[in-house]
Design an enzyme around this catalytic site. Structure first.
Site, PDB file in Angstrom:
ATOM      1  N   GLY A  52      -1.359  -4.238  -7.020  1.00  0.00           N
ATOM      2  CA  GLY A  52      -2.394  -4.665  -6.081  1.00  0.00           C
ATOM      3  C   GLY A  52      -3.774  -4.792  -6.698  1.00  0.00           C
ATOM      4  O   GLY A  52      -3.951  -5.321  -7.794  1.00  0.00           O
ATOM      5  N   ASP A 111       0.333  12.430 -10.607  1.00  0.00           N
ATOM      6  CA  ASP A 111      -0.432  12.554  -9.364  1.00  0.00           C
ATOM      7  C   ASP A 111      -1.949  12.587  -9.624  1.00  0.00           C
ATOM      8  O   ASP A 111      -2.476  13.594 -10.097  1.00  0.00           O
ATOM      9  CB  ASP A 111       0.016  13.825  -8.640  1.00  0.00           C
ATOM     10  N   LEU A 139      -6.688   3.892  -5.094  1.00  0.00           N
ATOM     11  CA  LEU A 139      -5.441   4.545  -4.661  1.00  0.00           C
ATOM     12  C   LEU A 139      -5.079   4.131  -3.242  1.00  0.00           C
ATOM     13  O   LEU A 139      -5.954   3.978  -2.389  1.00  0.00           O
ATOM     14  CB  LEU A 139      -5.598   6.064  -4.649  1.00  0.00           C
ATOM     15  N   ALA A 140      -3.807   3.955  -3.000  1.00  0.00           N
ATOM     16  CA  ALA A 140      -3.284   3.841  -1.637  1.00  0.00           C
ATOM     17  C   ALA A 140      -2.042   4.719  -1.613  1.00  0.00           C
ATOM     18  O   ALA A 140      -1.077   4.454  -2.332  1.00  0.00           O
ATOM     19  CB  ALA A 140      -2.935   2.398  -1.302  1.00  0.00           C
ATOM     20  N   TYR A 235      -6.908  -0.730  12.418  1.00  0.00           N
ATOM     21  CA  TYR A 235      -7.533  -0.577  11.098  1.00  0.00           C
ATOM     22  C   TYR A 235      -8.926   0.050  11.192  1.00  0.00           C
ATOM     23  O   TYR A 235      -9.071   1.262  11.090  1.00  0.00           O
ATOM     24  CB  TYR A 235      -7.540  -1.901  10.298  1.00  0.00           C
ATOM     25  N   LEU A 273      -4.823  -8.886   1.799  1.00  0.00           N
ATOM     26  CA  LEU A 273      -3.838  -9.545   0.938  1.00  0.00           C
ATOM     27  C   LEU A 273      -2.512  -8.817   1.000  1.00  0.00           C
ATOM     28  O   LEU A 273      -2.473  -7.621   1.318  1.00  0.00           O
ATOM     29  CB  LEU A 273      -4.343  -9.516  -0.508  1.00  0.00           C
ATOM     30  N   VAL A 274      -1.448  -9.534   0.648  1.00  0.00           N
ATOM     31  CA  VAL A 274      -0.130  -8.905   0.623  1.00  0.00           C
ATOM     32  C   VAL A 274      -0.073  -7.956  -0.569  1.00  0.00           C
ATOM     33  O   VAL A 274      -0.174  -8.389  -1.720  1.00  0.00           O
ATOM     34  CB  VAL A 274       0.989  -9.964   0.462  1.00  0.00           C
ATOM     35  N   THR A 275       0.037  -6.673  -0.280  1.00  0.00           N
ATOM     36  CA  THR A 275       0.281  -5.675  -1.334  1.00  0.00           C
ATOM     37  C   THR A 275       1.297  -4.686  -0.754  1.00  0.00           C
ATOM     38  O   THR A 275       1.602  -4.734   0.441  1.00  0.00           O
ATOM     39  CB  THR A 275      -0.994  -4.878  -1.716  1.00  0.00           C
TER      40      THR A 275
END
Ligand code: NAD
Length: 394
Positions: A52, A111, A139-140, A235, A273-275
């Site tokens: 991403g 991690d 990070l997600a 969101y 966006l597509v991630t």
């Protein structure tokens, strides 16, 4: 092994090593085709660097401004008879391209929330780079183990106060129906803030500052999203939105800490966006499909790499902050010329007219591409080596 996509809901449990490598090399080519980035950062740490926005940041920094990069991610390595995750193969491909271009690249798989990971990265910066001049926090994650208390927090994607019903797209079947999401309860908000808020970003910068690893003029960025009001209950005004507000709190704190060094902290609001992360959010994939249709037709569509190229090429030197001091890479998405037709189509879209009003095909292709599928020039019937190594980790 021959590797084919295995889609389970909003994830694909397989990834194609050669396809991921092709996806990375396409992104490298896009950055290279735009020429070198003048005055870009030269020593960049990217936390969440394997997929991403983080991967695109690493590629733009390395191949645009010739930066040495350290990447941190949490991925499953491949084995000769078992697929690794896409982020693993992306990182292997990134490092190979970087090494071929004579660029320093080191990666850490583990991690990022832990003290151990911070200590390893601090040691590597000390030994190899001396200091960094840019830190990207991308990070997600669905969970975080707190490094000081050991408590495990789980983030949730829920509205706050009342349930939320809106249209939703099943991205496998193309069925548009309604989804109702129950509101956050108990510690949902606090837990989501603990995972996706700014505390860990601040811990990273503190760890670097305490060892004098932040160069004068360093910029650090974390990524956020706002979007149109049809998505706000899930969101901006939902649990994840509270975590993004916390990022802005930390951005101000980091700004103060970096000011004596002439440095700056930013929240950059990026385009939808597509991630892997965004495909897990209810409602958002339908919005993205409608958005892609309009932006592609208007010639303003960008993917992660074009967004991050624009960030490094233009906004780090000329940030054009909004009224509360954020960088807005969602400017083209939020333009009324784009939003008006998207919102009109939102009201009309259903299963029957999905392909006419939305770029569902584009959504599905982008999704498969995240896992290395559907790339031109890749022989998907051939055996591929799923055990590829990330050079700096091998
Ligand atoms: P992504 O899922 O593609 O990437 C997440 C990254 O985090 C990966 O590199 C993964 O390995 C890493 N990671 C997750 N948990 C980790 C851990 N414990 N330790 C180390 N690494 C870990 O997600 P993305 O969509 O690129 O999101 C990145 C950021 O951009 C997020 O803050 C997200 O909210 C923001 N953003 C995304 C969008 C969008 O539409 N996708 C839009 C605007 C902002």
């Amino acid at each position: 092994m021959i590797v084919a996509p295995k889609i389970r809901g909003f994830i694909c449990t397989t990834a194609h090593p050669d396809g991921c490598a092709k996806h990375v090399s396409e992104q490298v080519s896009i950055v290279r085709s735009r020429g070198p980035i003048a005055d870009g950062p030269r020593k960049v740490l990217v936390i969440g660097s394997s997929t991403g926005y983080g991967l695109a940041s690493r590629i733009a920094a390395a191949f645009g401004s010739g930066a040495a990069t350290i990447g941190v991610f949490f991925e499953k390595p491949g084995e000769p008879d078992k697929c690794g995750t896409a982020g693993w193969y992306n990182s292997a491909a990134f490092e190979k391209e970087a090494l071929a271009a004579g660029l320093y690249a080191k990666s850490f798989n583990g991690d990022a929330f832990s003290d151990e990971m911070k200590a390893e990265v601090v040691a590597a910066i000390k030994a190899d780079l001396g200091q960094v001049d840019c830190v990207i926090y991308s990070l997600a994650s669905p969970r975080r183990t707190h490094p000081k208390t050991g408590e495990v927090f789980k983030s949730v994607l829920k509205p706050i106060g009342e349930s939320y019903t809106n249209k939703n797209l099943n991205t496998t079947t193309g069925v548009v129906d309604d989804v109702t999401i129950q509101p956050a309860e108990g510690d949902d908000v606090a837990n989501t803030v603990a995972v996706m808020g700014g505390e860990d970003w601040e811990m990273w910068i503190d760890a670097l500052l305490s060892e004098n690893l932040i160069a004068p003029g360093t910029q650090t960025l974390a990524y956020s999203y706002i979007g149109p009001d049809i998505t706000w209950p899930i969101y901006k005004n939902g649990t994840i939105g509270k975590a993004k507000e916390d990022l802005e709190r930390v951005q101000r704190a980091l700004d103060a800490k970096l000011a004596p060094l002439g440095g700056k902290a930013w929240v950059s609001v990026n385009k939808a966006l597509v991630t892997q992360a965004s495909s897990a959010i209810p409602v958002v994939p339908l919005y993205i499909s409608l958005l892609y249709k309009v932006m592609k037709a208007q010639g303003t569509h960008e993917d992660c790499i074009e967004q991050m190229d624009r960030l490094f090429r233009e906004r780090l030197t000329s940030p054009q902050p909004d009224e509360v001091g954020r960088i807005r890479l969602d400017d083209w998405e939020m333009d009324a010329k784009v939003q008006q037709p998207v919102i009109e189509n939102w009201a009309k879209v259903d299963t029957e007219n999905l392909k006419e009003l939305a770029d569902f095909d584009g959504y599905q292709k982008s999704f498969l591409k995240l896992f290395g599928f559907g790339l031109e020039g890749v022989d998907y019937d051939a055996d591929t080596d799923t055990g590829v190594k990330v050079p700096s980790i091998a």
